[in-house]
Scaffold this motif. Structure first.
Motif, short mmCIF file in Angstrom:
data_model
loop_
_atom_site.label_atom_id
_atom_site.label_comp_id
_atom_site.label_asym_id
_atom_site.label_seq_id
_atom_site.Cartn_x
_atom_site.Cartn_y
_atom_site.Cartn_z
N SER A 580 0.84 -1.21 0.00
CA SER A 580 0.00 0.00 0.00
C SER A 580 0.87 1.26 0.00
CB SER A 580 -0.95 0.02 1.20
OG SER A 580 -0.24 0.02 2.42
N PHE A 581 0.32 2.32 -0.57
CA PHE A 581 1.01 3.61 -0.69
C PHE A 581 0.22 4.66 0.08
CE2 PHE A 581 1.82 1.14 -4.46
CZ PHE A 581 3.17 1.33 -4.74
N HIS A 582 0.93 5.52 0.80
CA HIS A 582 0.25 6.53 1.62
C HIS A 582 1.02 7.86 1.54
CE1 HIS A 582 -1.95 3.13 3.30
NE2 HIS A 582 -0.78 2.52 3.29
N PHE A 583 0.27 8.97 1.46
CA PHE A 583 0.88 10.30 1.35
C PHE A 583 0.36 11.22 2.44
CE2 PHE A 583 1.39 8.59 -2.87
CZ PHE A 583 2.63 9.07 -3.28
N SER A 584 1.18 12.18 2.80
CA SER A 584 0.78 13.19 3.78
C SER A 584 -0.42 13.96 3.23
CB SER A 584 1.96 14.13 4.04
OG SER A 584 1.68 14.96 5.13
N PRO A 585 -1.52 14.04 4.00
CA PRO A 585 -2.74 14.68 3.48
C PRO A 585 -2.73 16.20 3.58
CG PRO A 585 -3.12 13.83 5.70
CD PRO A 585 -1.71 13.45 5.34
N ALA A 586 -1.74 16.76 4.26
CA ALA A 586 -1.69 18.22 4.45
C ALA A 586 -0.24 18.64 4.64
CB ALA A 586 -2.52 18.62 5.66
N ALA A 587 -0.03 19.94 4.61
CA ALA A 587 1.33 20.45 4.85
C ALA A 587 1.58 20.52 6.35
CB ALA A 587 1.48 21.83 4.24
#
Length: 596
Positions: A580-587
């Motif tokens: 699975s791949f996950h990214f920061s949702p905000a700065a």
């Protein structure tokens, strides 16, 4: 050790000839220049609190200095620096008044280092800048017949409690009279107006600089930014904004998002309707193929003016793609603490770049460096460091500096290898920054900081009875802007209740919140770093990684999981196991103000 070296050929114009003659003279007398520089620094700062602590009694010779003054890190100096920052104007480190602080990459506490500087240092930096083009002119002709499209930006600055400005070294330079009121030099004409460079809004600055570069496209002889990552960011900006830029050029009107009065005023003189140029830009930029886009739009470009050594080497393949393999000269070696020297063979391949440290810029010493057996330094018995003129060919050293601004025997953290000599002056290859694991732009993240960020993020997994059992990382330079990628192998005690996608995304943000202010500024204010990514891999992946390393000769007893990877087969193994791949949702949170 003196080695025969090529004498710099003198050009026809008198100014360049004098600059090259200066380089020749100063590199023939390296040791005596170093002796004089140290004597000047010690004499100037004899009455400072710092030097008095070590009872030099006015001595200015090398032997006394080396036997009494310790080798130090930033943490050793921080109490003194904090006093200056808080408003203490007594001569603590330097006899001259501290004019401002230059901010360097983050400390262990995640804040930028504050490097004290004095007004006269600006003249020393300007001297080094003045030598760059005379050297380059020996390798590239007719650079006085056009302009440079250099994407230059200022960054946020703040004030210390005592009222001194704290800002990056290049922001300090661009705001100085030496830059803003520089005399006309046909070899250093920029397409970007000062008003655009000095605009604190990064969008307005980039937009205006790109617009000017497009309008003057046939005059552009070199394209660049400070770092390779900055030039790639400019190309990405063009990909996202070419339609509006073409509209402005076609109509001779300025994008309403450009609101800075000084920019609007100067662009009114530059921007005129040019439908033909606008159509050309549309034709070049609307297609999917951006290969060689730099030479397609700026056909007279002779080279790219960017730093591609150290961590920036990861961007070379992408730069080659966009430029058709244009040369990438690395011209100078500098840091917030001190400007060191220049590359006398600037057109050499990036992997072969060597910098000549100029002996007049500061007093330089070298700590022999061995990865296998690092030297432990004791304050009580200062080590015998090697002088600039005495380093040995092929050997590795850590750079130690003493500056006019008051740094004494300060560990910069750069690891260098001696590659040769110009006259009696050594030349060095920049190997790496000590302890740096990840770097995309001007950020530098070390292993301890990465470990702490992962510990903080993994707190979010506790409610799912899940923990991070192994991890590694890499700086992904293929995306623009680049971003950190962290591989996690998780241990779930209850597989029926795994962490949700949303929680793993929040883990990305929690990691970013834990990283230093330089990283967070790159994410928030400069847009030079993309959102952090976590890739969760199958259980057993890191055992496979160990098996692979052992199959290549690693000792099973000494094997340690690499905390940063770049070797292609290892990357391929990891990526083939991602679930699975996950990214920061905000700065993350960032403010120019320093934490108190």
């Amino acid at each position: 050790m003196a080695v025969e070296s090529e004498v710099l050929s003198l050009p026809r114009d008198e100014k360049s000839a004098k600059a090259l003659q200066f380089i020749e003279e100063i590199t023939r007398t390296t040791d005596s220049v170093q002796e004089r520089v140290l004597a000047e620094i010690l004499s100037q700062n004899a009455e400072t609190e710092y030097l008095k602590r070590y009872v030099l009694d006015g001595a200015t010779d090398r032997d006394t200095f080396k036997s009494k003054v310790p080798v130090v890190t930033y943490d050793d100096l921080q109490p003194d620096i904090q006093r200056i920052a808080n408003g203490d104007r007594s001569p603590i480190l330097c006899a001259h008044p501290i004019s401002e602080f230059l901010t360097s990459s983050g400390t262990s506490a995640g804040e930028r280092k504050l490097m004290p500087t004095i007004n006269e240092e600006m003249d020393r930096r300007q001297l080094l800048y003045s030598l760059l083009m005379p050297v380059m002119n020996q390798y590239v002709s007719d650079l006085d017949k056009g302009k440079a499209l250099h994407f230059l930006f200022i960054k946020a600055e703040t004030k210390t409690p005592g009222g001194l400005v704290a800002r990056p070294v290049l922001t300090s330079y661009y705001k100085s009279d030496q830059f803003r009121k520089r005399p006309f030099d046909p070899y250093n004409v920029l397409t970007s107006p000062n008003e655009a460079i000095l605009c604190p809004d990064s969008f307005q600055s980039m937009y205006t600089q790109m617009l000017c570069g497009l309008v003057m496209r046939h005059e552009v002889l070199r394209v660049g930014a400070v770092f390779a990552s900055g030039l790639l960011r400019a190309i990405r900006f063009l990909q996202l904004n070419w339609e509006q830029l073409a509209h402005d050029i076609s109509t001779g009107t300025l994008n309403p998002k450009i609101t800075e009065p000084s920019i609007k005023e100067c662009m009114a003189k530059i921007l005129k309707p040019d439908p033909e140029l606008a159509d050309f830009i549309k034709k070049e930029c609307s297609g999917e193929n951006w290969e060689r886009i730099i030479v397609r739009i700026w056909p007279n470009t002779k080279y790219l003016d960017v730093i591609v050594t150290g961590a920036m080497a990861q961007y070379i393949p992408t730069l080659d793609y966009y430029s058709g393999g244009l040369p990438k000269p690395c011209t100078m070696y500098a840091s917030s603490e001190c400007f060191f020297g220049l590359n006398l063979k600037p057109m050499s391949e990036p992997s072969e770049v060597s910098y000549t440290i100029l002996p007049n810029m500061g007093y330089f010493e070298f700590l022999p460096h061995h990865d296998a057996s690092p030297i432990t330094l004791s304050k009580d018995s200062p080590p015998r460091l090697v002088d600039l003129a005495d380093v040995e060919l092929g050997k590795f050293y850590e750079l130690i500096i003493t500056t006019y601004s008051g740094l004494c025997r300060y560990r910069v953290g750069d690891i260098l290898q001696v590659t040769g000599f110009h006259n009696s002056d050594p030349q060095f290859r920049f190997v790496r920054r000590k302890n740096v694991l990840l770097s995309i732009d001007s950020d530098k993240t070390d292993e301890a900081e990465l470990q702490k960020a992962i510990e903080n993020a993994s707190e979010l997994l506790k409610e799912f009875n899940t923990s991070v059992v192994e991890y590694t990382s890499f700086a992904d330079a293929k995306s623009i802007p680049g971003h950190y990628v962290i591989y996690w192998e998780l241990l779930m005690k209850d597989s029926s209740y795994p962490p949700t996608n949303e929680v793993l995304n929040q883990c990305c943000l929690a990691m970013e919140e834990s990283l230093n202010s330089v990283y967070r500024q790159g994410r928030v204010a400069d847009n030079s770093i993309g959102p952090l990514e976590i890739r969760v891999v199958k259980n057993g992946t890191f055992e496979e990684l160990m098996d692979y390393a052992i199959s290549r000769g690693a000792s099973i007893n000494q094997y340690k999981v690499p905390r940063c990877v770049s070797f292609t087969p290892i990357m391929e193994l990891l990526d083939s196991r991602v679930v699975s791949f996950h990214f920061s949702p905000a700065a993350p949170h960032w403010t120019p103000e320093r934490r108190r």
